[in-house]
Design an enzyme around this catalytic site. Structure first.
Site, PDB file in Angstrom:
ATOM      1  N   LYS A  26      -9.989   2.360  -1.542  1.00 21.10           N
ATOM      2  CA  LYS A  26     -10.071   2.020  -0.326  1.00 21.10           C
ATOM      3  C   LYS A  26     -11.519   2.236   0.382  1.00 21.10           C
ATOM      4  CE  LYS A  26      -7.300   1.451   3.809  1.00 21.10           C
ATOM      5  NZ  LYS A  26      -5.817   1.969   4.386  1.00 21.10           N
ATOM      6  N   GLU A  34       0.791  -1.309  -0.006  1.00 20.53           N
ATOM      7  CA  GLU A  34       0.068  -0.042  -0.094  1.00 20.53           C
ATOM      8  C   GLU A  34       0.906   1.374   0.058  1.00 20.53           C
ATOM      9  OE1 GLU A  34      -3.376   1.858   2.717  1.00 20.53           O
ATOM     10  OE2 GLU A  34      -1.824   0.528   3.935  1.00 20.53           O
ATOM     11  N   CYS A  66      -5.278  -2.977   3.263  1.00 19.58           N
ATOM     12  CA  CYS A  66      -4.898  -2.767   4.701  1.00 19.58           C
ATOM     13  C   CYS A  66      -5.958  -2.784   5.655  1.00 19.58           C
ATOM     14  CB  CYS A  66      -4.239  -1.261   4.555  1.00 19.58           C
ATOM     15  SG  CYS A  66      -2.980  -1.156   6.157  1.00 19.58           S
TER      16      CYS A  66
END
Length: 245
Positions: free
Chosen positions: A96, A25, A131
């Protein structure tokens, strides 16, 4: 950042012959380098995207190029993952959904995505997550319902919660009977020590390969029939009651 792009591209080119390569990431800036996000922001045809497209094409691999700070036409920043074909075509992007920070950092600097994203590769369907998303099982169940057999999870996970990183990667694999490819950053960024420990986890939760705390290339051979066999032999997904599609 030019140096980081060149290094990442070289690592990708070194994996020619692999089926899928996954990067961490926000590797081009650092997941905790909040003060640098605005300056590092790019469009989807910016220099990082161009470098990753070329690297995927040169290596002839599917490339999940981790994520970049994307700036859209309205000026909003997003933590956006990029997936390239072996020909260097950008075929999927994922913004995300779950932003980390508890009203600080990414949570206030970036917009949130709202799409569940999968991609069909040669021998598996990959679901995209990033994440902090790893803490939200409902996203992974939605990806499974969309056909995902493998989850690609780039991350900038802090070292102080390394135990959670390993536990959650295995949990997402077990509960969805899917592979998890969890790629985390090493070293330190934004003053935050990173967890490292990138890993490949099989549908039974067994760790097939795992890095340590330092930068490393982790390689694992995945059996494309393993997910279907696991789901057939132990059909727990069939017995769902709540949230069943």
């Amino acid at each position: 950042m030019a140096g980081r792009r060149a290094r990442a591209a070289a690592l990708v080119r070194g994996e020619a012959g692999s089926g899928l390569v996954v990067l961490p990431e926000l590797w081009h800036v650092g997941a905790f380098a909040f003060d640098d996000f605005a300056a590092a922001a790019e469009t989807l045809d910016g220099p990082t995207a161009a470098a990753m497209a070329a690297a995927a094409r040169d290596a002839g691999v599917w490339l999940h190029a981790g994520s970049i700070v994307e700036r859209d036409a309205a000026g909003t920043l997003f933590n956006t993952s990029l997936l390239y074909t072996p020909g260097g075509e950008l075929v999927r992007t994922y913004r995300k959904i779950h932003r980390f920070g508890f009203d600080r950092g990414e949570a206030v600097l970036m917009g949130a995505g709202d799409e569940v994203v999968t991609a069909t590769l040669a021998d598996t369907v990959v679901g995209l997550a990033t994440c902090y998303d790893l803490r939200f099982p409902e996203l992974f169940r939605a990806l499974t319902d969309s056909g995902a057999q493998t989850f690609a999870v780039p991350a900038g996970w802090p070292a102080k919660r390394r135990a959670h990183w390993r536990l959650l990667a295995q949990a997402r694999a077990v509960e969805n009977q899917a592979y998890v490819l969890a790629c985390g950053t090493a070293g330190t960024n934004g003053g935050v020590a990173q967890a490292g420990h990138s890993m490949a986890v099989d549908p039974w939760g067994e760790i097939l390969a795992e890095a340590g705390e330092d930068e490393a290339v982790v390689r694992a051979e995945l059996d494309p029939t393993r997910v279907a066999k696991t789901r057939e032999e132990f059909p727990a997904l069939r017995d769902r009651v709540l949230g069943r599609p």
